[in-house]
Design an enzyme around this catalytic site. Structure first.
Site, PDB file in Angstrom:
ATOM      1  N   CYS A  82      54.350  -0.473 -56.946  1.00 52.92           N
ATOM      2  CA  CYS A  82      54.007   0.564 -57.923  1.00 52.92           C
ATOM      3  C   CYS A  82      54.714   1.893 -57.652  1.00 52.92           C
ATOM      4  CB  CYS A  82      52.499   0.763 -57.983  1.00 52.92           C
ATOM      5  SG  CYS A  82      51.760   1.331 -56.428  1.00 52.92           S
ATOM      6  N   HIS A 135      47.605   3.320 -55.404  1.00 55.96           N
ATOM      7  CA  HIS A 135      48.270   2.775 -56.594  1.00 55.96           C
ATOM      8  C   HIS A 135      48.589   3.908 -57.561  1.00 55.96           C
ATOM      9  CE1 HIS A 135      49.448  -0.646 -59.051  1.00 55.96           C
ATOM     10  NE2 HIS A 135      48.930  -0.010 -60.088  1.00 55.96           N
ATOM     11  N   HIS A 151      53.131   0.130 -64.533  1.00 59.10           N
ATOM     12  CA  HIS A 151      52.926   0.069 -63.083  1.00 59.10           C
ATOM     13  C   HIS A 151      53.341  -1.314 -62.611  1.00 59.10           C
ATOM     14  CE1 HIS A 151      49.015  -2.269 -63.288  1.00 59.10           C
ATOM     15  NE2 HIS A 151      49.268  -1.971 -64.554  1.00 59.10           N
TER      16      HIS A 151
END
Length: 179
Positions: A82, A135, A151
């Site tokens: 990510c 993330h 992502h």
């Protein structure tokens, strides 16, 4: 009654035909509308357009990696994680930024989720017992108050997801503006 209406209608019609309005026009015409307030508004509008262009370029760079498989630490079409996706998309547009998601979260201006625009970053904690952000996603669109972000998911690779999805909504921590 009918005669009165008919006479009145004819009178209005005839007066409209005989009365001629004369209008003269000048050959040179100057209109000035700009004031200091208008100048400020125009500058802000131009800046907003420039931000959107920059955001669109970064989004296009990120979208070019759609479908690439997940690879921890990866930053190429062979695989990426990510933060690698965001790092590369920004780097391709000459924007210097940290490589790791929890370091990325310390950059930019924190914004409320209802202020999110294209090009903003969304940060998540995807592990239950995690003490830090792990993330990151890039906002690519806002459709009817639905925030869509690109992502790299460990299970599905580089994809576009919605913040309305239960998992992402519950893991969401904050949003920042960097552009």
């Amino acid at each position: 009654m009918y005669k009165k209406i008919l006479i009145l209608g004819i009178a209005i019609l005839l007066s409209g035909c005989f009365a001629k309005k004369r209008t003269s026009y000048s050959k040179t015409r100057t209109v000035t509308v700009e004031s200091s307030d208008t100048t400020k508004i125009l500058k802000k509008t131009r800046a907003k357009v420039e931000e959107n262009r920059e955001a669109d370029k970064v989004i296009a760079s990120a979208m070019a990696f759609s479908g690439v498989r997940y690879k921890y630490g990866g930053t190429t079409k062979k695989g990426m994680d990510c933060s690698g996706l965001i790092y590369v998309a920004l780097q391709e547009n000459d924007i210097v930024f940290p490589r790791i998601s929890h370091q990325m979260a310390n950059e930019g201006k924190k914004i409320r989720v209802d202020e999110v625009q294209k090009g903003d970053l969304l940060f998540f904690k995807t592990r239950k017992n995690s003490k830090r952000i792990n993330h990151v996603g890039l906002v690519v669109a806002i459709d009817d108050d639905e925030i869509k972000f690109i992502h790299s998911s460990s299970s599905r690779g580089v994809i576009v997801s919605s913040l309305r999805e239960g998992f992402w909504n519950s893991a969401f921590i904050k949003a920042t503006r960097i552009l």
